[in-house]
Structures are given as C-alpha cells and as structure tokens.
Design a protein around this motif. Structure first.
Motif, PDB file in Angstrom:
ATOM      1  N   ARG A 249     -48.804 -11.877 -16.168  1.00 49.05           N
ATOM      2  CA  ARG A 249     -49.283 -13.040 -16.898  1.00 49.05           C
ATOM      3  C   ARG A 249     -50.301 -12.625 -17.955  1.00 49.05           C
ATOM      4  O   ARG A 249     -50.961 -11.595 -17.830  1.00 49.05           O
ATOM      5  CB  ARG A 249     -49.964 -14.040 -15.949  1.00 49.05           C
ATOM      6  N   VAL A 250     -50.441 -13.440 -18.988  1.00 48.13           N
ATOM      7  CA  VAL A 250     -51.547 -13.271 -19.925  1.00 48.13           C
ATOM      8  C   VAL A 250     -52.815 -13.644 -19.177  1.00 48.13           C
ATOM      9  O   VAL A 250     -52.931 -14.756 -18.648  1.00 48.13           O
ATOM     10  CB  VAL A 250     -51.369 -14.169 -21.165  1.00 48.13           C
ATOM     11  N   ASP A 251     -53.777 -12.738 -19.125  1.00 45.77           N
ATOM     12  CA  ASP A 251     -54.950 -12.971 -18.290  1.00 45.77           C
ATOM     13  C   ASP A 251     -56.080 -12.034 -18.722  1.00 45.77           C
ATOM     14  O   ASP A 251     -55.912 -11.200 -19.616  1.00 45.77           O
ATOM     15  CB  ASP A 251     -54.603 -12.731 -16.813  1.00 45.77           C
ATOM     16  N   GLY A 252     -57.242 -12.181 -18.096  1.00 47.55           N
ATOM     17  CA  GLY A 252     -58.362 -11.296 -18.359  1.00 47.55           C
ATOM     18  C   GLY A 252     -59.027 -11.537 -19.702  1.00 47.55           C
ATOM     19  O   GLY A 252     -58.767 -12.539 -20.373  1.00 47.55           O
ATOM     20  N   TRP A 253     -59.878 -10.595 -20.100  1.00 47.46           N
ATOM     21  CA  TRP A 253     -60.626 -10.783 -21.336  1.00 47.46           C
ATOM     22  C   TRP A 253     -59.728 -10.692 -22.561  1.00 47.46           C
ATOM     23  O   TRP A 253     -59.996 -11.357 -23.573  1.00 47.46           O
ATOM     24  CB  TRP A 253     -61.754  -9.749 -21.427  1.00 47.46           C
ATOM     25  N   ILE A 254     -58.624  -9.926 -22.465  1.00 42.60           N
ATOM     26  CA  ILE A 254     -57.681  -9.888 -23.581  1.00 42.60           C
ATOM     27  C   ILE A 254     -56.994 -11.244 -23.728  1.00 42.60           C
ATOM     28  O   ILE A 254     -56.786 -11.745 -24.840  1.00 42.60           O
ATOM     29  CB  ILE A 254     -56.642  -8.768 -23.373  1.00 42.60           C
ATOM     30  N   GLY A 255     -56.668 -11.859 -22.597  1.00 39.09           N
ATOM     31  CA  GLY A 255     -56.071 -13.191 -22.626  1.00 39.09           C
ATOM     32  C   GLY A 255     -57.024 -14.229 -23.204  1.00 39.09           C
ATOM     33  O   GLY A 255     -56.617 -15.138 -23.924  1.00 39.09           O
ATOM     34  N   TRP A 256     -58.315 -14.054 -22.875  1.00 38.49           N
ATOM     35  CA  TRP A 256     -59.322 -14.986 -23.413  1.00 38.49           C
ATOM     36  C   TRP A 256     -59.418 -14.857 -24.932  1.00 38.49           C
ATOM     37  O   TRP A 256     -59.483 -15.870 -25.640  1.00 38.49           O
ATOM     38  CB  TRP A 256     -60.670 -14.700 -22.762  1.00 38.49           C
ATOM     39  N   ILE A 257     -59.415 -13.621 -25.429  1.00 35.73           N
ATOM     40  CA  ILE A 257     -59.471 -13.407 -26.882  1.00 35.73           C
ATOM     41  C   ILE A 257     -58.228 -13.977 -27.554  1.00 35.73           C
ATOM     42  O   ILE A 257     -58.299 -14.634 -28.605  1.00 35.73           O
ATOM     43  CB  ILE A 257     -59.624 -11.903 -27.195  1.00 35.73           C
ATOM     44  N   TRP A 258     -57.075 -13.737 -26.944  1.00 36.85           N
ATOM     45  CA  TRP A 258     -55.820 -14.275 -27.482  1.00 36.85           C
ATOM     46  C   TRP A 258     -55.865 -15.804 -27.535  1.00 36.85           C
ATOM     47  O   TRP A 258     -55.515 -16.417 -28.541  1.00 36.85           O
ATOM     48  CB  TRP A 258     -54.647 -13.805 -26.627  1.00 36.85           C
ATOM     49  N   MET A 259     -56.305 -16.409 -26.437  1.00 38.12           N
ATOM     50  CA  MET A 259     -56.368 -17.867 -26.360  1.00 38.12           C
ATOM     51  C   MET A 259     -57.285 -18.435 -27.435  1.00 38.12           C
ATOM     52  O   MET A 259     -56.929 -19.372 -28.146  1.00 38.12           O
ATOM     53  CB  MET A 259     -56.840 -18.282 -24.964  1.00 38.12           C
ATOM     54  N   CYS A 260     -58.472 -17.863 -27.571  1.00 38.97           N
ATOM     55  CA  CYS A 260     -59.441 -18.342 -28.563  1.00 38.97           C
ATOM     56  C   CYS A 260     -58.906 -18.173 -29.984  1.00 38.97           C
ATOM     57  O   CYS A 260     -59.055 -19.067 -30.827  1.00 38.97           O
ATOM     58  CB  CYS A 260     -60.763 -17.597 -28.413  1.00 38.97           C
ATOM     59  N   THR A 261     -58.291 -17.033 -30.255  1.00 36.33           N
ATOM     60  CA  THR A 261     -57.793 -16.751 -31.600  1.00 36.33           C
ATOM     61  C   THR A 261     -56.692 -17.730 -31.999  1.00 36.33           C
ATOM     62  O   THR A 261     -56.717 -18.313 -33.088  1.00 36.33           O
ATOM     63  CB  THR A 261     -57.265 -15.309 -31.689  1.00 36.33           C
ATOM     64  N   TRP A 262     -55.717 -17.913 -31.123  1.00 37.97           N
ATOM     65  CA  TRP A 262     -54.595 -18.807 -31.419  1.00 37.97           C
ATOM     66  C   TRP A 262     -55.064 -20.260 -31.507  1.00 37.97           C
ATOM     67  O   TRP A 262     -54.690 -20.986 -32.426  1.00 37.97           O
ATOM     68  CB  TRP A 262     -53.524 -18.662 -30.342  1.00 37.97           C
ATOM     69  N   LEU A 263     -55.906 -20.662 -30.568  1.00 37.81           N
ATOM     70  CA  LEU A 263     -56.370 -22.045 -30.526  1.00 37.81           C
ATOM     71  C   LEU A 263     -57.238 -22.385 -31.739  1.00 37.81           C
ATOM     72  O   LEU A 263     -56.993 -23.382 -32.432  1.00 37.81           O
ATOM     73  CB  LEU A 263     -57.160 -22.278 -29.237  1.00 37.81           C
TER      74      LEU A 263
END
Length: 300
Positions: A249-263
């Motif tokens: 799954r997309v997860d962890g601090w990389i997932g957080w950066i991805w989520m923030c960037t896309w959102l």
C-alpha cells in the motif's frame, strides 16, 4: 435539499427496510433519517467513524468538551480566514471575487503563492465544518436529549493520512459517503469495475460541491469543481495500481508527501473557483467583532 434528493434515490432502490438500533420516537427517527447524513444508529450506514476522544459517560462533561472545541476553533477559523483574504483584499477577499493566481509573478512564485492560499483555505474549511458540527452536537444533546455516542468526531486527524485513499475514506469527514458511493460508485462499479466506481463516487462529490457554488447566485464552475474531485479519484486509482504492481500500500512518510502534493496541487482548482465567485469574501463575523481586524486593521 440536494443531499435529501440523493438519499431519496438510494431509499427507492433499497431491498430491505431501514431499522434504527434503539429509540422509538417516530418524529425524531423520521427527522434523523431525513437529515442525519452518516446514518449513525441505522442498519444502512457503512460510514467509518473516527474513534472518540471525549468522555461520553456524562452529557455535561461531553458538552463542556464540545464548547471548549468551539472556543478554540472559532478564533482560529477567523484568523485563517483573515489571512486568506489578506492575499487579495480588493479581489477575491471581497464578494466581487477574483483569481488566486497573480499573473504579475513568475510561474514558480505564482503557483507557490496560490498553493499556500489553497492550503490556508483548506484549514478554513476544516475549522468551519468543525464549528458547524460542534454547534449541532450541543443542540442535539441539550435540546433533543440525544446521547453523546450519537455525535462521534467528524474528523479523524486528516493531517495524519499517509495516502489519498486513507484521507478520503477514513480521515476526512464522511458526511456524504453513503450516497456518494450509492448513487455514483455502485452503478459505475457494475458497469466499469473498480475504476468506474472510484470515479463515479468522486464525480457525485464534485457535482454536489458545484451545486453549492451555483447556489451563491453567480453561476457554477463545473470544470474546476468536478475536475478537482475527479483528479482525487485518479489519485486513488494510481494508488491501487501501485499496490497491484509492488504488493504494498501507499503508506509512511513517502505516502504522506505524495498525498499532500497531489491534494494541494489540485486544490488550486477548487479554491480558485470559490475565490472567483466571492465565497472567500463572505462575511461570517462582523468586522467590529473580528479579533484580527482589531489587531491588524480592516482589509480594505
């Protein structure tokens, strides 16, 4: 009215009766069925509820905690709203509206500025929903004599989400989830599979938000309003592909950066549509009672 219409559509397709878990007051049950968005206490609800952090054993204590939340979020909301308006005091900071994009700046500065405005606007929306929900909570418990367990938290720390899927399905508010999925997601899943279901769900979400914008009397902006939510759907689909390819799954601090960037990147569309129609310039608290105005002075 739009929410009731969407819920009525689902009711007409239901193959089993709706039942409430406890409580026999027909008037309150009918009102709760029509106006309650998450279906708490009903057999049809499939909404994820955030864990409760307030004491629920005492109504008095629960109400006091909720009032404390109001006392915190109202001034924070006003300060953030003032900050957003300060970026365009003669344009989108007024009811006349305007763009959050400053064409006089270089592209890097222009979109950095608009993204920061969008970030602050997201915090404003969060506080506004918290305030509205807290007021409704106090009314429900004090006036309608409801139990604290009927008013679980509306958010689940959305800033802690480590993927778009987690943000939208568990951590952001779930007020409209049932009919977003039921009206948009389920039919599209039958026709086009999971991808269709995801995009159908987010399409109905965008449609509801566009109706809200249109309700201001200055027309709609379906491209930006629906476009933002469709892109959220594409982001969730990309996360599904990632899990299928990698097994993780997309997860962890990389997932957080991805989520923030896309959102935040696509949030520019949504906030600019609101700004253009004058929503950011709306008056929620009179200037004479606004603490930021007393400290920093009026914006115009």
């Amino acid at each position: 009215m739009t929410a009731i219409a969407l819920k009525s559509t689902l009711w007409s397709l239901s193959i089993k009766p709706f039942k409430r878990k406890g409580g026999t007051n027909l008037l309150l049950n009918a009102s709760d069925l029509a106006l309650g968005l998450r279906g708490i206490g009903w057999n049809w609800s499939q909404v994820h509820l955030a864990p409760e952090t307030r004491p629920t054993s005492s109504k008095t204590t629960f109400v006091l905690w909720t009032l404390a939340s109001l006392c915190l979020h109202i001034p924070v909301f006003d300060a953030l709203h003032y900050a957003v308006q300060s970026f365009g005091p003669t344009t989108f900071g007024t009811i006349n509206g305007g763009s959050i994009f400053d064409d006089t700046l270089s592209p890097l500065l222009r979109y950095s500025r608009s993204t920061f405005i969008s970030f602050l606007s997201g915090l404003v929306i969060y506080c506004a929903i918290r305030i509205t929900y807290d007021v409704a909570t106090v009314f429900g418990i004090v006036v309608l004599r409801q139990h604290p367990t009927q008013w679980p938290p509306i958010f689940n720390s959305p800033w802690r989400a480590t993927s778009l899927s987690q943000f939208w399905s568990k951590r952001w508010h779930q007020l409209f989830r049932d009919f977003f999925v039921g009206v948009g997601g389920v039919p599209m899943t039958y026709m086009f599979g999971r991808i269709g279901g995801v995009l159908g769900t987010f399409f109905i979400s965008g449609l509801l938000h566009d109706v809200g914008l249109w309700g201001m009397g200055k027309g709609s902006d379906a491209v930006c309003m629906i476009g933002f939510f469709i892109m959220m759907g594409f982001g969730v689909i990309l996360e599904g592909f990632w899990r299928k390819v990698t097994g993780h799954r997309v997860d962890g601090w990389i997932g957080w950066i991805w989520m923030c960037t896309w959102l935040l990147g696509w949030l520019n569309l949504l906030v600019n549509a609101w700004a253009a129609k004058g929503l950011i310039g709306s008056l929620f608290i009179p200037d004479a009672q606004r603490l930021p105005v007393k400290i920093f002075g009026p914006l115009s």
